[in-house]
Design a protein around this motif. Structure first.
Motif, mmCIF file in Angstrom:
data_model
loop_
_atom_site.group_PDB
_atom_site.id
_atom_site.type_symbol
_atom_site.label_atom_id
_atom_site.label_comp_id
_atom_site.label_asym_id
_atom_site.label_seq_id
_atom_site.Cartn_x
_atom_site.Cartn_y
_atom_site.Cartn_z
ATOM 1 N N THR A 199 11.122 21.113 11.413
ATOM 2 C CA THR A 199 11.922 21.758 9.858
ATOM 3 C C THR A 199 10.208 21.516 8.744
ATOM 4 O OG1 THR A 199 13.078 19.340 9.765
ATOM 5 C CG2 THR A 199 14.796 20.909 11.512
ATOM 6 N N ASN A 200 10.075 20.664 9.538
ATOM 7 C CA ASN A 200 8.788 20.302 7.795
ATOM 8 C C ASN A 200 7.653 21.066 8.414
ATOM 9 O OD1 ASN A 200 10.144 17.754 6.954
ATOM 10 N ND2 ASN A 200 8.800 16.146 8.319
ATOM 11 N N LEU A 201 7.715 21.627 9.122
ATOM 12 C CA LEU A 201 6.305 22.974 9.608
ATOM 13 C C LEU A 201 6.765 23.830 8.979
ATOM 14 C CD1 LEU A 201 4.770 22.343 13.251
ATOM 15 C CD2 LEU A 201 3.620 22.137 10.890
ATOM 16 N N GLN A 202 8.305 24.421 8.574
ATOM 17 C CA GLN A 202 8.924 25.773 7.935
ATOM 18 C C GLN A 202 9.230 25.409 6.879
ATOM 19 O OE1 GLN A 202 13.092 26.640 9.160
ATOM 20 N NE2 GLN A 202 13.256 28.070 8.337
ATOM 21 N N ARG A 203 9.597 23.931 6.501
ATOM 22 C CA ARG A 203 9.489 24.026 4.753
ATOM 23 C C ARG A 203 8.537 23.974 4.009
ATOM 24 N NH1 ARG A 203 11.706 25.696 0.884
ATOM 25 N NH2 ARG A 203 11.694 24.209 -1.389
ATOM 26 N N LEU A 204 7.309 23.526 5.235
ATOM 27 C CA LEU A 204 5.498 23.963 4.550
ATOM 28 C C LEU A 204 5.581 25.266 4.376
ATOM 29 C CD1 LEU A 204 2.992 22.553 3.637
ATOM 30 C CD2 LEU A 204 2.200 22.315 5.844
ATOM 31 N N ALA A 205 6.055 25.319 5.634
ATOM 32 C CA ALA A 205 5.226 27.696 5.506
ATOM 33 C C ALA A 205 5.930 28.180 4.382
ATOM 34 C CB ALA A 205 5.584 28.303 6.274
ATOM 35 N N GLU A 206 7.094 27.805 3.964
ATOM 36 C CA GLU A 206 7.818 28.883 3.098
ATOM 37 C C GLU A 206 7.648 27.889 1.474
ATOM 38 O OE1 GLU A 206 12.361 28.634 5.174
ATOM 39 O OE2 GLU A 206 11.488 27.227 3.722
ATOM 40 N N LEU A 207 7.263 27.247 0.906
ATOM 41 C CA LEU A 207 6.672 26.715 0.546
ATOM 42 C C LEU A 207 4.691 27.214 0.083
ATOM 43 C CD1 LEU A 207 6.868 22.593 -0.479
ATOM 44 C CD2 LEU A 207 8.024 24.408 -1.225
ATOM 45 N N ALA A 208 4.205 27.226 1.058
ATOM 46 C CA ALA A 208 3.262 28.174 1.053
ATOM 47 C C ALA A 208 3.043 28.889 1.320
ATOM 48 C CB ALA A 208 2.076 27.376 1.748
ATOM 49 N N ALA A 209 4.140 29.980 1.556
ATOM 50 C CA ALA A 209 4.248 31.595 1.176
ATOM 51 C C ALA A 209 4.716 32.121 -0.128
ATOM 52 C CB ALA A 209 5.316 31.778 2.516
ATOM 53 N N GLU A 210 5.480 30.778 -1.100
ATOM 54 C CA GLU A 210 6.086 30.622 -2.403
ATOM 55 C C GLU A 210 5.305 31.291 -3.266
ATOM 56 O OE1 GLU A 210 8.711 28.288 -3.245
ATOM 57 O OE2 GLU A 210 10.531 28.261 -2.018
ATOM 58 N N ARG A 211 4.397 30.226 -2.808
ATOM 59 C CA ARG A 211 2.865 30.232 -3.796
ATOM 60 C C ARG A 211 1.530 31.036 -3.491
ATOM 61 N NH1 ARG A 211 5.085 26.117 -3.852
ATOM 62 N NH2 ARG A 211 4.800 24.381 -5.386
ATOM 63 N N GLY A 212 1.828 32.409 -2.527
ATOM 64 C CA GLY A 212 0.818 33.238 -2.052
ATOM 65 C C GLY A 212 0.253 33.112 -0.878
ATOM 66 N N VAL A 213 0.464 32.018 -0.387
ATOM 67 C CA VAL A 213 -0.464 31.980 0.969
ATOM 68 C C VAL A 213 -0.143 32.408 2.216
ATOM 69 C CG1 VAL A 213 -1.408 29.832 2.466
ATOM 70 C CG2 VAL A 213 -1.013 29.404 0.205
ATOM 71 N N LYS A 214 -1.188 33.092 3.219
ATOM 72 C CA LYS A 214 -1.290 33.662 3.848
ATOM 73 C C LYS A 214 -0.954 32.824 5.194
ATOM 74 C CE LYS A 214 -1.956 37.742 1.802
ATOM 75 N NZ LYS A 214 -0.598 39.145 1.225
ATOM 76 N N VAL A 215 0.378 32.967 6.074
ATOM 77 C CA VAL A 215 0.550 31.857 6.776
ATOM 78 C C VAL A 215 0.344 33.117 8.227
ATOM 79 C CG1 VAL A 215 2.568 31.075 8.083
ATOM 80 C CG2 VAL A 215 2.286 30.526 5.842
ATOM 81 N N VAL A 216 -1.217 32.557 8.714
ATOM 82 C CA VAL A 216 -0.529 32.504 10.604
ATOM 83 C C VAL A 216 -0.485 31.914 11.231
ATOM 84 C CG1 VAL A 216 -2.451 33.224 11.888
ATOM 85 C CG2 VAL A 216 -2.934 33.483 9.697
ATOM 86 N N LEU A 217 0.982 32.696 12.228
ATOM 87 C CA LEU A 217 1.079 31.606 12.887
ATOM 88 C C LEU A 217 1.337 31.509 14.334
ATOM 89 C CD1 LEU A 217 3.570 29.398 13.813
ATOM 90 C CD2 LEU A 217 5.546 31.491 13.256
ATOM 91 N N ILE A 218 0.579 30.642 15.059
ATOM 92 C CA ILE A 218 0.886 30.674 16.174
ATOM 93 C C ILE A 218 1.824 29.838 17.381
ATOM 94 C CG2 ILE A 218 -0.513 29.859 18.768
ATOM 95 C CD1 ILE A 218 -3.259 30.319 16.838
ATOM 96 N N THR A 219 2.607 30.643 18.207
ATOM 97 C CA THR A 219 3.901 30.277 18.419
ATOM 98 C C THR A 219 4.562 29.981 20.072
ATOM 99 O OG1 THR A 219 6.312 29.963 18.354
ATOM 100 C CG2 THR A 219 5.308 31.558 17.134
ATOM 101 N N ASP A 220 4.997 29.693 20.182
ATOM 102 C CA ASP A 220 5.460 30.561 22.186
ATOM 103 C C ASP A 220 6.045 31.807 22.067
ATOM 104 O OD1 ASP A 220 7.894 29.461 20.858
ATOM 105 O OD2 ASP A 220 8.271 27.887 21.387
ATOM 106 N N GLN A 221 6.646 31.848 23.507
ATOM 107 C CA GLN A 221 7.316 33.133 23.037
ATOM 108 C C GLN A 221 8.682 33.280 22.813
ATOM 109 O OE1 GLN A 221 6.780 31.289 26.122
ATOM 110 N NE2 GLN A 221 8.380 31.825 27.820
#
Length: 290
Positions: A199-221
């Motif tokens: 959950t902390n990673l999700q919140r971090l990604a949301e905060l970053a995206a709100e600031r105009g940061v481009k998120v590149v995610l590597i995840t599972d299937q």
């Protein structure tokens, strides 16, 4: 180990070109809140997507399901797989394990994972993500979770040699606000998140995206919830005959990204490599044989 079935998300991607406009409307609604948007009754999911129930019924049949109940069950199984822990994962593969040595089954599972992973990578999306990773106009942040922090560390070591302005975020989420404080539009956040999704990673990604940061995610299937805010998301197949998932396909995709990023700006990268080697010589880090 039998090859895992395609997820509903993957089936939609495969069949998307064959869907009608109204069916695509439902598909898009489902993908925006996946898989939760498909876990209610057919009348409710149709209403939420502002389409008719026959539209939903037709689409699930195009995906290969006999009807909505089978479609619904497939989504439930995906949800169960997302949250399963090591004990449940071992029980799942052990109950279906064929005869033969574990080494053979393991090798086959890894081979299947690699094939599934790379066959599902969109080359245009991959190239666009690489350009983003190579863009030194913004800073590159790298972060992983409890298991994937090793991948983040590996990624940082290589990207920091390839380009300037790379930050390795610690695995302690208590320090993340300090990094977010300096994030700006145009920066890039390379993130690794696999089940059971932190959950902390999700919140971090949301905060970053709100600031105009481009998120590149590597995840599972099954895809981390971070995919909902990521500019680029790449799915890696991870199931093996073990209580733990494999990071082999994840590492292979990462190494492909590293190699491609290196080539994207080779002149600058070569200069950094040469200067780094000079520093290695000065510090006598590596043993010389001549």
């Amino acid at each position: 180990m039998t090859k895992p079935p395609l997820t509903v998300r993957e089936l939609i991607r495969q069949q998307y070109a064959t869907l009608t406009q109204s069916e695509r409307k439902f598909a898009n609604s489902l993908l925006e809140n996946y898989p939760a948007a498909g876990l209610a009754s057919i009348t409710i999911v149709a209403s939420n997507a502002d389409v008719s129930t026959p539209t939903v019924a037709r689409m699930v049949q195009k995906l290969g399901f006999k009807g909505y109940p089978q479609f619904h069950q497939a989504l439930l199984k995906e949800l169960e797989a997302k949250v399963s822990g090591p004990t449940q994962r071992r029980e799942n593969w052990a109950s279906e394990a064929p005869e033969g040595h574990l080494l053979n089954r393991f090798a086959q599972a890894v081979t299947d994972n690699l094939g599934q992973t790379f066959s599902n990578v969109d080359s245009e999306q991959f190239d666009a993500a690489v350009r983003q990773l190579a863009n030194t106009d913004g800073r590159l942040y790298v972060v992983g979770g409890r298991i994937t922090r090793a991948l983040a560390d590996y990624a940082f070591t290589h990207f920091q040699a390839i380009r300037q302005r790379v930050t390795h975020m610690t695995s302690s989420s208590a320090t993340w606000p300090h990094y977010v404080l300096d994030m700006e539009a145009g920066d890039t956040l390379l993130m690794f998140d696999v089940r059971r999704y932190e959950t902390n990673l999700q919140r971090l990604a949301e905060l970053a995206a709100e600031r105009g940061v481009k998120v590149v995610l590597i995840t599972d299937q099954w895809a981390s919830p971070v995919a909902g805010v990521a500019e680029f998301a790449f799915n890696c197949w991870v199931e093996i005959p073990s209580a733990w998932d494999s990071n082999i396909s994840t590492m292979m995709l990462l190494e492909a990204m590293i190699a491609a990023t290196q080539e994207e700006s080779w002149d600058k990268t070569k200069d950094r490599y040469d200067r780094l080697d000079e520093l290695f010589d000065m510090t006598r880090l590596f043993r010389k044989f001549s």
